[in-house]
Design a protein around this motif. Structure first.
Motif, short mmCIF file in Angstrom:
data_model
loop_
_atom_site.label_atom_id
_atom_site.label_comp_id
_atom_site.label_asym_id
_atom_site.label_seq_id
_atom_site.Cartn_x
_atom_site.Cartn_y
_atom_site.Cartn_z
N ALA A 19 19.11 -17.30 63.25
CA ALA A 19 20.50 -17.59 63.62
C ALA A 19 20.74 -18.95 64.65
O ALA A 19 21.53 -19.59 64.47
CB ALA A 19 21.32 -16.48 64.24
N HIS A 20 19.46 -19.05 65.48
CA HIS A 20 19.47 -20.05 66.29
C HIS A 20 18.07 -20.64 66.09
O HIS A 20 17.00 -20.36 67.11
CB HIS A 20 19.71 -19.54 67.75
N PRO A 21 17.47 -21.52 65.36
CA PRO A 21 16.32 -22.24 65.10
C PRO A 21 16.01 -22.85 66.42
O PRO A 21 17.15 -23.47 67.23
CB PRO A 21 16.49 -23.10 64.04
N ASN A 22 14.81 -22.93 67.20
CA ASN A 22 14.42 -23.58 68.11
C ASN A 22 13.90 -24.67 67.78
O ASN A 22 13.00 -24.55 66.84
CB ASN A 22 13.43 -22.75 68.89
N GLY A 57 10.38 -17.81 61.19
CA GLY A 57 9.61 -16.62 60.55
C GLY A 57 8.12 -16.96 61.03
O GLY A 57 7.50 -15.86 61.39
N MET A 58 7.55 -18.08 61.43
CA MET A 58 6.43 -18.17 61.89
C MET A 58 6.35 -17.67 63.41
O MET A 58 7.01 -18.50 64.19
CB MET A 58 5.74 -19.48 61.78
N GLN A 61 13.08 -13.02 60.01
CA GLN A 61 13.91 -14.13 60.87
C GLN A 61 13.79 -15.40 60.22
O GLN A 61 14.12 -16.59 60.82
CB GLN A 61 13.14 -14.12 62.31
N HIS A 62 13.52 -15.50 58.77
CA HIS A 62 13.40 -16.74 58.22
C HIS A 62 14.68 -17.10 57.58
O HIS A 62 15.65 -16.36 56.82
CB HIS A 62 12.47 -16.66 57.00
N ASP A 98 10.37 -14.42 52.13
CA ASP A 98 9.04 -14.68 52.85
C ASP A 98 8.78 -16.10 52.64
O ASP A 98 8.27 -16.73 51.71
CB ASP A 98 8.01 -13.66 52.28
N GLY A 99 9.26 -17.12 53.75
CA GLY A 99 8.95 -18.48 53.55
C GLY A 99 7.77 -19.10 54.10
O GLY A 99 7.65 -20.08 54.22
#
Lengths: 459, 404
Positions: free
Chosen positions: A159-162, A193-194, A208-209, A227-228
């Protein structure tokens, strides 16, 4: 300056009498062969010091088992190990390369959040891959909890990539300022995702990807799978093999080992070698150190405070003690100089060009350290030759001028200009043709002043 | 109100025109001939990492601020000195007396013409402050050179042994970790300084310059060393550095400008709500406590000839991310403190935080940070013509400083 001394001043942390003799015997090519296969080089002195620093390369689990949460002790051991390795390892080119990569894929130590993982990062990312392939080192860093914590990737969500890691991955670790703001946003989505699991290790959290197609610097991916991780690793491989990355790494290696302004033709050749060898580092280093540009570059690099301190320890043949007190003192001297191992706060690593270090306070600290080390005042615990002057100049000459000449050849590789010799001698109220007497009491000052000379500052 | 896009493009044109003129005038255009600098001592605090001006001087009257930052906005109820539109972060409370007395001001929605979000490119551009020209020195070096000051301690970078890029350039400057730490070992018994002077007389310039500056500084350190350190400073890098800057000022060592670093503002994570123990709160508290101690240490009379300002490479994203932090943004706020400042208010041409007014999701910069410094240089530091310091830049007309 002869070619062997030039090579050792650049490819090692400074020459010693024995390293110079060995390199002269082997010749440049055989010396490089030997140094580029570090596992075959016995390293007893350094190994013994490192036994007393068991957390310097410890796994997160081992650090957690040994220390209270958020302890700085593993950082402390890691920094002291870096000093010990630079000063006393026989694998000098490997250690020089590790320092280069530590700055390139920098994770500051100390820095909050990586108290348990930074030592492992040193062992499993930097040291493991320093002579391997850059693509492997980059992927290892991208899947290491220390890097993911230091650059905030661990808290990046669908939702909120850093954006922090995504930006520095491109700007610092790979292509440089070739990216756009849209690339940062796309890359930060692709990398979601990482992250880091509760046990402190790397995990991939598919929940979370952020899926959806991405185009980043020529990399296109449908990114359709929940799965990215595969897509992210493909992106990292793309970045490692990007021509802009090849140029950037070649340039940085030249700035570290050749000249502050990297020779363009050498950068071009090295970047081609990097790409032709699938990002392997050893062929690039071999080409660098055997290039005509390298041979022509004598006198074009200045020692950083760290390099100056280590070169002094090495050339005076000062050794480790049975305690770690001398390493504490040396580490703190580098804190004062702004150059303690891994301590640069920002993610771009220590600067490599002379201008970044050319300060009045830095000059004074350098001179003070020379005198403290030459006189044995500080740190007292370093082991010293029984007679330092005799170890440097076994047969004393007849005059003070000849003594300074002999010291200068031994410490810097050449005699000083006459005016500098006179200046060195003024500190002990002598002139060049003063007959030699009470040399022992004058020796610390003469040695320190020769180390203070402009020629010792050059690498 | 003006969108940032038009400001930037107009400035880019101005910068291009100015570049040619500038190259031919920089070396001769000295504002002062004598060594006695008639202006304020200018203290520049670099807030490395991208300072969040939207937390420090919260736009409480802009509803979009609260929409964009559901967990980290400073609530209206906790700001101090709120005026309906802006309020100070509660961690700035130590500076409330200065704000009330009118010696502390903020300037909001400032930024650089170049909207890069790279720390390193933005820091370099901000320190160089002459985009589009061939000038490669730091703007503080040009300012120092423009005063004609020649005192060994005229330009000082305090707190680091390494040189400040703001002071990179031909004017002589000194970096030091601390006043008491800058001593030459052995020199009390033997003429080491003299020997070094002789050895570096003919050294290559990049080695000779720091040696010469060290020599001059060492000879000038007795005065500052004799001044006792002030009290009340936090035991932080910034607190210690400002304490020593105050000693330099009190010793009348000829300090024209000093720069100190105050880092760690890169808060992608855990900037946090405005309460103690959160990163932004704690950092701002350190900054404000140190500045309050500095003001008290110098006293009203000395502060009448001192101006302190903050700079930062960029502001932060308006919207918070998922980590209670904010990513790299654009428009930012500056803090200006001094006896000659008309304070107690936020100067700005506020662009608003409405979606249509944002630049790439960020606060627009409606004021070039160099124009704010330009106004201070003209009103407080004796500069008529700014072209040698900030080519192509006009001073801001906020009236934030009283002309000396």
């Amino acid at each position: 300056m002869d070619a062997t001394a030039h090579l050792l001043r650049r490819a090692t942390f400074g020459f010693t009498a024995s390293s110079l003799a060995e390199a002269r015997k082997l010749g440049v090519s055989a010396w490089l062969d030997r140094q580029l296969a570090p596992a075959k080089i016995a390293d007893p002195v350094c190994d013994k010091v490192l036994q007393r620093l068991p957390l310097a390369g410890a796994s997160p689990a081992a650090v957690r088992a040994a220390l209270p949460k958020h302890s700085y002790d593993a950082f402390g051991q890691l920094g002291r190990a870096a000093i010990a390795r630079a000063a006393w390892s026989e694998r000098q080119l490997f250690e020089s390369a590790v320092m280069f990569w530590a700055d390139h894929l920098h994770v500051a130590a100390p820095s909050s959040g990586v108290w348990d993982t930074r030592a492992d990062y040193d062992a499993q990312v930097l040291r493991k891959h320093a002579f391997g392939k850059y693509a492997d080192m980059l992927k290892a860093s991208a899947r290491h909890p220390a890097m993911l914590t230091y650059l905030d990737q661990r808290s990046s969500t669908k939702a909120h990539p850093n954006e922090n890691y995504a930006r520095e991955l491109m700007e610092l670790h790979t292509v440089g300022l070739a990216y756009s703001e849209a690339d940062v946003k796309a890359a930060s989505r692709l990398l979601t995702g990482m992250t880091v699991g509760s046990s402190g290790g790397y995990v991939y959290d598919a929940s979370q990807h952020a899926t959806g197609p991405v185009t980043i610097l020529g990399f296109r991916h449908a990114n359709a799978a929940a799965d990215g991780e595969k897509a992210a690793l493909a992106f990292l491989d793309h970045l490692a093999r990007h021509p802009a990355t090849a140029t950037r790494i070649a340039t940085k290696l030249c700035v570290r080992f050749v000249a502050d302004v990297a020779p363009a033709a050498l950068v071009d050749r090295l970047s081609k070698i990097y790409l032709a060898n699938d990002t392997a580092i050893v062929p690039v280093l071999r080409a660098l150190f055997t290039s005509p540009e390298f041979a022509a570059s004598a006198g074009q690099k200045t020692r950083t405070p760290f390099e100056d301190m280590i070169a002094t320890i090495r050339v005076l043949n000062l050794g480790p003690s049975a305690s770690l007190a001398e390493l504490d003192a040396l580490y703190n001297a580098m804190v004062d100089a702004g150059n303690a191992p891994f301590r640069w706060a920002a993610p771009n690593g220590y600067p490599d060009a002379a201008a970044a270090w050319a300060s009045p306070a830095g000059f004074v600290l350098r001179c003070n350290l020379h005198l403290n080390l030459a006189a044995g005042w500080y740190p007292k615990q370093l082991t010293r030759p029984a007679d330092l002057l005799a170890s440097l100049v076994p047969v004393l000459p007849a005059t003070f001028g000849a003594l300074v000449d002999a010291l200068a050849v031994r410490l810097t590789g050449a005699t000083l200009p006459p005016a500098h010799t006179a200046a060195v001698l003024s500190v002990v109220s002598k002139v060049p043709n003063s007959p030699l007497s009470n040399a022992a009491s004058a020796a610390p000052y003469l040695i320190a002043l020769v180390l203070d000379s402009p020629s010792f500052q050059l690498r | 109100m003006e969108s940032c896009g038009s400001v930037v493009s107009r400035r880019a044109v101005l910068g291009g025109v100015a570049a040619g003129v500038f190259a031919s005038t920089i070396s001769v255009d000295l504002a002062f001939a004598s060594d006695s600098h008639p202006g304020d001592t200018l203290i520049v605090i670099s807030l490395h990492g991208g300072f969040d001006g939207l937390s420090a001087f919260a736009p409480i009257g802009d509803a979009d601020y609260y929409r964009a930052r559901p967990t980290i906005a400073v609530p209206k109820s906790t700001v101090i000195a709120g005026d309906g539109m802006f309020g100070l972060h509660p961690a700035l409370a130590p500076l409330l007396p200065q704000w009330t007395a009118g010696t502390l001001a903020a300037v909001h929605a400032v930024g650089q013409p170049n909207p890069t979000r790279s720390h390193f490119a933005a820091m370099e551009a901000m320190e160089n402050a002459a985009p589009g020209t061939s000038v490669r020195s730091g703007w503080l070096d040009r300012m120092l050179g423009g005063t004609g000051a020649t005192a060994p301690l005229a330009g000082v970078s305090m707190g680091h042994a390494t040189p400040a890029r703001l002071l990179a350039g031909p004017a002589a400057d000194v970096s030091m970790r601390s006043i008491d730490g800058l001593t030459l070992a052995g020199n009390d018994k033997r003429p080491i300084a003299a020997a070094l002077r002789a050895m570096y007389a003919d050294a290559p310039a990049h080695l000779a310059a720091p040696a010469r500056a060290a020599d001059r500084a060492l000879a000038a350190m007795a005065g500052p060393r004799a001044v006792p350190a002030g009290t009340g400073y936090p035991s932080t890098d910034l607190g210690k550095a400002l304490r020593d800057v105050a000693r330099l000022i009190k010793s009348n060592a000829g300090l024209v400008t000093a720069t100190v670093d105050c880092g760690d503002w890169d808060m992608h994570e855990a900037l946090g709500p405005a309460i103690k123990g959160q990163r932004m709160y704690d950092n701002l508290l350190d900054l404000s406590t140190a500045l309050a101690a500095f003001t008290a240490d110098l006293g009203d009379t000395a502060m009448k000839r001192v101006t302190v300002l903050t700079i930062s490479e960029f502001g932060r994203r308006v919207a918070e991310n998922g980590s209670h932090g904010v990513d790299h943004g654009h428009g930012n706020a500056m803090l200006v403190l001094g006896g000659g400042i008309r304070g107690g208010k936020v100067y700005t041409r506020w662009p608003s935080l409405a979606a249509s007014a944002l630049v790439d999701g960020d606060l627009a910069a409606t004021t070039d940070y160099r124009s704010v410094i330009g106004e201070i240089l003209q009103k407080r530091c004796g500069f008529g013509d700014l072209s040698a310091v900030f080519p192509g830049v006009k001073p801001s007309a906020f009236g934030l400083a009283v002309a000396r």
